[in-house]
Write an enzyme that holds these catalytic residues in place. Structure first.
Site: not given
Ligand code: ATR
Length: 276
Positions: A17, A19, A64, A68, A105, A130-132, A220
């Site tokens: 980290s 930080s 982190t 979180k 963030d 991405g949707a995480g 990064y």
């Molecule tokens: P974070 O907290 O870093 O967002 P997360 O909640 O596990 O981690 O979410 C990871 C995101 O990266 C998700 O949107 C995941 O897609 P899925 O919802 O379909 O799993 C996306 N992701 C991870 N590896 C990927 C890859 N190789 N190609 C496309 N999307 C990926």
């Protein structure tokens, strides 16, 4: 004996980290007297560690991966942006002894884009890959900048749809699968997938980036991430990684804790010089 105000970042892994270094540099720059350490904390120990940290006089924590969401549940009161993010990266002891949870963030990203890179957000089309948790944390602060629209594209469409539905009434947010992106173009593409970490890219169609558009990877690394390279190959005006966001989210946390805003440019320049 003078009691030094104590802060820490909790996470797992935490050894790399930046930080502690960033907050130490902020403290030196602003003349604030504080100590900031990094503690390796697995999820199952988070509540005990945080409780004993504050019980022993600690003033604030950064949290982190993977803490979180736990920090969100732990905070006794939360800002709106933290509430919607369902994740907290900053815990602050309040005057009345309660613990406030915030998520800096998204505002860190917005500040880096606008102030450090001169990328205007009002009136543009934004694509978030991405949707995480990382996506969830940046959506409200981005919407507050009045873009025309935000599209969330995800490998698992249902997760993007669910996430978009949580921001109904806050701005125009829609959900797509990657295969539905053909023929669309965006002024700013933000990579919030965790795929950069494994050097992989989601499948992205040609011409996805509008002319003069920019790319931003929330991740990064000492060398250009795969998404930063994609941006360069696709003629992005700017193709950036998340080092500036890291420093800006830290500055926001420092301001919440100390009431003093550090200057971020010298710190970003220093960290960039070190990695080059
Ligand atoms: P974070 O907290 O870093 O967002 P997360 O909640 O596990 O981690 O979410 C990871 C995101 O990266 C998700 O949107 C995941 O897609 P899925 O919802 O379909 O799993 C996306 N992701 C991870 N590896 C990927 C890859 N190789 N190609 C496309 N999307 C990926």
């Amino acid at each position: 004996m003078i009691d030094i105000d104590r802060y820490a970042v909790l996470g797992q892994p935490i050894a790399h980290s930046k930080s502690p270094r960033i907050h130490q540099l902020f403290a030196e720059q602003t003349g604030e007297c504080l100590q900031y350490s990094a503690l390796e904390v697995p999820a199952e120990q988070f509540t005990d560690v945080a409780t004993s940290f504050f019980a022993n006089g600690g003033k604030g924590l950064n949290c982190t991966v993977p803490l979180k969401e736990l920090a969100w549940a732990y905070a006794e009161c939360k800002t709106e942006r933290a509430q919607l993010a369902k994740a907290v990266n900053t815990l602050a002891l309040q005057q009345d002894g309660s613990i406030l949870g915030d998520n800096t963030d998204g505002i860190g990203l917005v500040t880096d884009l606008k102030q450090n890179h001169d990328i205007a957000l009002a009136g543009i089309r934004i694509l978030i890959l991405g949707a995480g948790g990382a996506s969830r944390g940046i959506i409200l602060p981005l919407l507050e900048e009045a873009p025309v629209s935000i599209v969330i594209a995800n490998r698992t469409l249902a997760k993007a749809q669910q996430l978009a539905s949580e921001f109904v009434g806050k701005g125009k947010v829609s959900a797509f699968g990657f295969e539905d992106l053909n023929g669309q173009s965006f002024d700013l593409i933000i990579n919030a997938t965790s795929s950069s970490l494994s050097d992989q890219l989601p499948p992205l169609p040609e011409n996805l980036l509008a002319k003069q558009g920019s790319c931003y990877d929330l991740a990064y690394s000492n060398k250009a991430t795969v998404f930063v390279r994609w941006g360069i190959e696709n003629k992005a005006l700017k193709s950036l990684d998340g080092l500036g966001m890291l420093v800006e989210q830290a500055a926001e946390a420092f301001t919440i804790w100390r009431g003093v805003r550090p200057q971020t440019t010298p710190i970003i320049d220093l960290l960039n010089a070190e990695r080059n």
